[in-house]
Design an enzyme around this catalytic site. Structure first.
Site, PDB file in Angstrom:
ATOM      1  N   HIS A 339      10.160   4.046   8.004  1.00  0.00           N
ATOM      2  CA  HIS A 339       9.633   5.515   7.619  1.00  0.00           C
ATOM      3  C   HIS A 339       8.731   6.123   8.573  1.00  0.00           C
ATOM      4  O   HIS A 339       8.810   7.269   8.962  1.00  0.00           O
ATOM      5  CB  HIS A 339       9.051   5.348   5.964  1.00  0.00           C
ATOM      6  CG  HIS A 339       8.309   6.703   5.600  1.00  0.00           C
ATOM      7  ND1 HIS A 339       9.268   7.819   5.409  1.00  0.00           N
ATOM      8  CD2 HIS A 339       6.838   7.151   5.282  1.00  0.00           C
ATOM      9  CE1 HIS A 339       8.129   8.787   4.988  1.00  0.00           C
ATOM     10  NE2 HIS A 339       7.208   8.439   4.960  1.00  0.00           N
ATOM     11  N   ARG A 374      -0.195   2.177   7.393  1.00  0.00           N
ATOM     12  CA  ARG A 374      -0.729   3.291   7.191  1.00  0.00           C
ATOM     13  C   ARG A 374      -0.886   3.736   5.903  1.00  0.00           C
ATOM     14  O   ARG A 374      -0.287   3.597   4.984  1.00  0.00           O
ATOM     15  CB  ARG A 374       0.378   4.346   7.585  1.00  0.00           C
ATOM     16  CG  ARG A 374      -0.095   5.828   7.603  1.00  0.00           C
ATOM     17  CD  ARG A 374       0.882   6.614   8.346  1.00  0.00           C
ATOM     18  NE  ARG A 374       2.023   6.530   7.339  1.00  0.00           N
ATOM     19  CZ  ARG A 374       2.681   7.724   6.736  1.00  0.00           C
ATOM     20  NH1 ARG A 374       1.915   8.905   6.641  1.00  0.00           N
ATOM     21  NH2 ARG A 374       3.821   7.607   6.107  1.00  0.00           N
TER      22      ARG A 374
END
Length: 521
Positions: A339, A374
Site C-alpha cells: 500500500h 506509517r
C-alpha cells in the site's frame, strides 16, 4: 538524443505533492511531467482516509507527533514528526481555501475519523472515503488556472542525467503502450514527486503505473535511498480478484467495524489491546496469518454501519458491488496488500536529495517521518508539508526568473521499447512471494536472483530497469536488516534488535550484494 532546454523547474509526477509544489512555486515557471492526464494514475487520488491533522480543540499537534513516533516502531525522527504535525492544521486550512470540500458540521467544525494507532479522531475527510479524489480535483483546477504552470501530459520520466554529483537533465518518453525513444529535458531544477512502489507487488492497492520507477531512476543516478525495506501492507484490501485491489478504508474500523475469520472469531482481540485499531503492521500480519491458515478474514460493518456504509463510504460500496457484495448486509473479504512505501529517496530537512539540484516530496521520498510503520493518513500530510518545503528551498537556492518562459513541446517520436508485461508480472510475483508481509533470508535471496534474471531478459528497456532497481533496493535492504521492526517482519529474526536505526543504501552496494548472491549458487 534530442535535447530541449527550458528555464522551468521540472516536476516529475502529478500527484498531490507535485501539484501542491507547483502552486507553492508560483509565479516561478514550472513544467509538470505527467504520465497521464493530471491526477490520472496517481496514488493521491485513490487515498480514501484523508489527511491527519489535530483540528479539534481537545487534540494537539504534540499528541499527533507522539502517535506518529509510537507507530513508527523506533525509527521515526522525532524532530521531523514534531515539525510536520505542527504544520498540519495550516495545510488543511489552505486546502479548504483552494476548494477542497472537507466534511463539516453545522457549526463549521471539521468532521474527523479515527484510524489505527491514533489516540484521537483527527483524520479530516471528504464524503467518508473521497478525500484523495476531492483534494486532487481542487488542486488540478487551481493548477490549470495558474499561468506559470505547464503540464506535459502523456509523458513519463525514465532517467536522470548527472554531472559532478548534480542533476542536469531528465530523460522523458511518451507513456503510450508502445513507448518512444527518450528526449532529454534540461531545466532549472528538478523535483521528483512520482509516487511509491506498491505496484511492484502482485497484490497491491496502488494504481497500475506506480511501480517504483522514480525511486529506481534516482537510485540508478546515484541518489542515496533510505529505509527501502519498510513497505506498508494495508490490512484491508478488498479480496475480490481485482488488480489493483480496491481498498476498504481504515475509517470503517474507526467507525466500529470488526475483523472476523471464516469461523466467526474476532481474531484481533487476543493479539493487541487496540484490536482492529492496532498499528497497521500488526493487523496486516494477523490478516496474512488468517489467510495462510485458510480462515478467510472478513470485515464486518453490519452492526456498526448497516445501510450507512453505502452512503458514508461510497468507494467501498461501489467496489463491493462490482464483486457482487452488498456491504450493507454481507461481510467484506479482505487481504493484506502492498500500500505505501515508507522508504524512498533520502532527503534532508529542505527536501533535498543527496544529488545536487534534486528535490523530492511525497511517497518517493524518505524524510524520517514514517519510520518502520506509517501512522494512518500521515502520507498526504507529509506530501503537503514537504511540497511546500521543496518550493521554499528551490526559491532560496536558485535565481529563477519570474517572467514568462516558452512552452515546452516534444517532437514527434516513433515507437520505443516498453516493458514486457510478462516480465513485469514475474517481477510482481517474485516481490509478493519473497519480499511480502513475512520474509526470510531464503525468500529474499530467491527474489534477488529472480529480479536479476528479469532485468537481464530485457536489458534495453529503461522502464523495466527502473522497476528492477527499486525492487533490488527493497529486497537488499530487507536482507541486510536481520531483525523484525514495524512493517519489516523476518520469520528467521522475529524479534527487534536492541538498537533502532534507519537504513541508507546506494544502488551500487545493492547490486554488489545481488551479484554475490547470484555467484553463490
Amino acid at each position: 538524443m534530442f535535447e530541449i532546454e527550458t528555464d522551468r523547474i521540472v516536476i516529475i509526477g502529478a500527484g498531490l505533492g507535485a501539484l501542491y509544489a507547483a502552486l507553492m512555486l508560483s509565479p516561478r515557471p514550472v513544467l509538470i511531467i505527467s504520465p497521464e492526464a493530471l491526477g490520472g494514475g496517481a496514488s493521491s487520488a485513490w487515498a480514501q482516509g484523508g489527511v491527519a491533522a489535530a483540528m479539534d480543540a481537545a487534540d494537539s499537534a504534540q499528541m499527533h507527533a507522539r502517535d506518529t513516533v509510537r507507530a513508527g516502531a523506533g525509527t521515526v525522527d522525532g524532530d521531523v514528526a514534531t515539525a510536520v504535525t505542527a504544520e498540519a492544521k495550516a495545510h488543511i486550512l489552505r486546502l479548504t481555501e483552494l476548494g477542497t470540500p472537507f466534511d463539516r458540521a453545522a457549526n463549521g467544525d471539521y468532521i474527523m475519523s479515527r484510524e489505527a494507532a491514533h489516540s484521537f479522531a483527527r483524520v479530516v475527510r471528504v464524503r467518508g472515503d473521497q478525500a484523495g479524489a476531492e483534494i486532487m480535483r481542487a488542486l488540478i483546477a487551481q493548477v490549470r488556472a495558474t499561468p506559470s504552470v505547464q503540464a506535459l501530459e502523456g509523458v513519463v520520466a525514465v532517467g536522470l542525467d548527472t554531472r559532478d554529483g548534480d542533476v542536469i537533465g531528465v530523460e522523458v518518453e511518451l507513456s503510450r503502450p508502445e513507448g518512444s525513444p527518450a528526449v532529454m529535458l534540461r531545466g532549472a531544477a528538478y523535483l521528483v514527486a512520482g509516487g511509491g512502489s506498491g505496484g511492484l507487488f502482485a497484490l497491491t492497492t496502488n494504481p497500475p503505473r506506480i511501480r517504483g520507477q522514480v525511486i529506481g531512476m534516482a537510485a540508478r543516478a546515484g541518489a542515496a535511498i533510505a529505509d527501502a525495506e519498510f513497505v506498508q501492507f494495508h490490512p484491508t484490501a478488498i479480496d475480490c480478484g481485482e488488480d489493483p485491489a480496491p481498498l476498504a478504508t481504515e475509517a470503517l474500523r474507526g467507525a466500529g467495524a470488526h475483523l472476523v475469520n471464516s469461523n466467526g472469531d474476532r481474531f484481533m482481540l487476543p493479539i493487541h489491546a487496540d484490536a482492529e485499531l492496532a498499528p497497521r503492521d500488526v493487523v496486516a500480519r494477523a490478516i496474512y496469518a488468517q489467510t495462510q491458515a485458510g480462515l478467510r478474514p472478513m470485515l464486518d460493518t453490519r452492526a456498526a454501519l448497516g445501510g450507512r456504509v453505502l452512503t458514508d463510504f461510497p468507494a467501498v460500496a461501489q467496489a463491493c458491488a462490482r464483486a457482487g457484495i452488498d456491504a450493507a448486509v454481507q461481510m467484506i473479504p479482505v487481504a493484506a496488500a502492498a500500500h505505501y512505501h515508507m522508504g524512498g529517496i533520502e532527503t534532508d530537512d529542505g527536501s533535498r536529495a543527496s544529488l545536487g539540484n534534486l528535490w523530492v516530496c511525497g511517497e518517493a521520498s524518505s524524510t524520517g517521518l514514517h519510520g518502520a510503520n506509517r501512522l494512518a493518513s500521515n502520507g498526504l500530510l507529509e506530501a503537503l508539508v514537504y511540497a511546500r518545503r521543496c518550493a521554499q528551498s528551490i526559491d532560496v537556492a536558485l535565481d529563477i526568473p519570474l517572467s514568462d518562459v516558452a512552452v515546452v513541446t516534444l517532437p514527434d517520436l516513433p515507437a520505443g521499447t516498453p516493458p514486457d508485461p510478462g516480465l513485469v508480472q514475474q517481477l510482481r510475483n517474485a516481490m509478493t512471494s519473497g519480499v511480502g508481509v513475512v520474509r526470510d533470508a531464503d525468500g529474499l535471496k530467491r527474489a534477488l536472483r529472480t529480479i536479476a534474471r528479469i532485468e537481464a531478459a530485457q536489458p534495453d528497456c529503461t522502464g523495466l530497469r527502473n522497476m528492477t532497481a527499486c525492487a533490488t533496493m527493497i529486497a537488499a535492504a530487507a536482507l541486510l536488516r536481520e531483525e523484525s521492526r514495524g512493517a519489516h517482519y523476518r520469520r528467521d529474526f522475529p524479534a527487534p534488535s536492541d538498537t533502532a536505526r534507519r537504513s541508507r543504501q546506494m544502488f551500487a552496494d545493492a547490486i554488489a550484494l545481488r551479484n554475490t548472491i547470484e555467484a553463490a549458487l
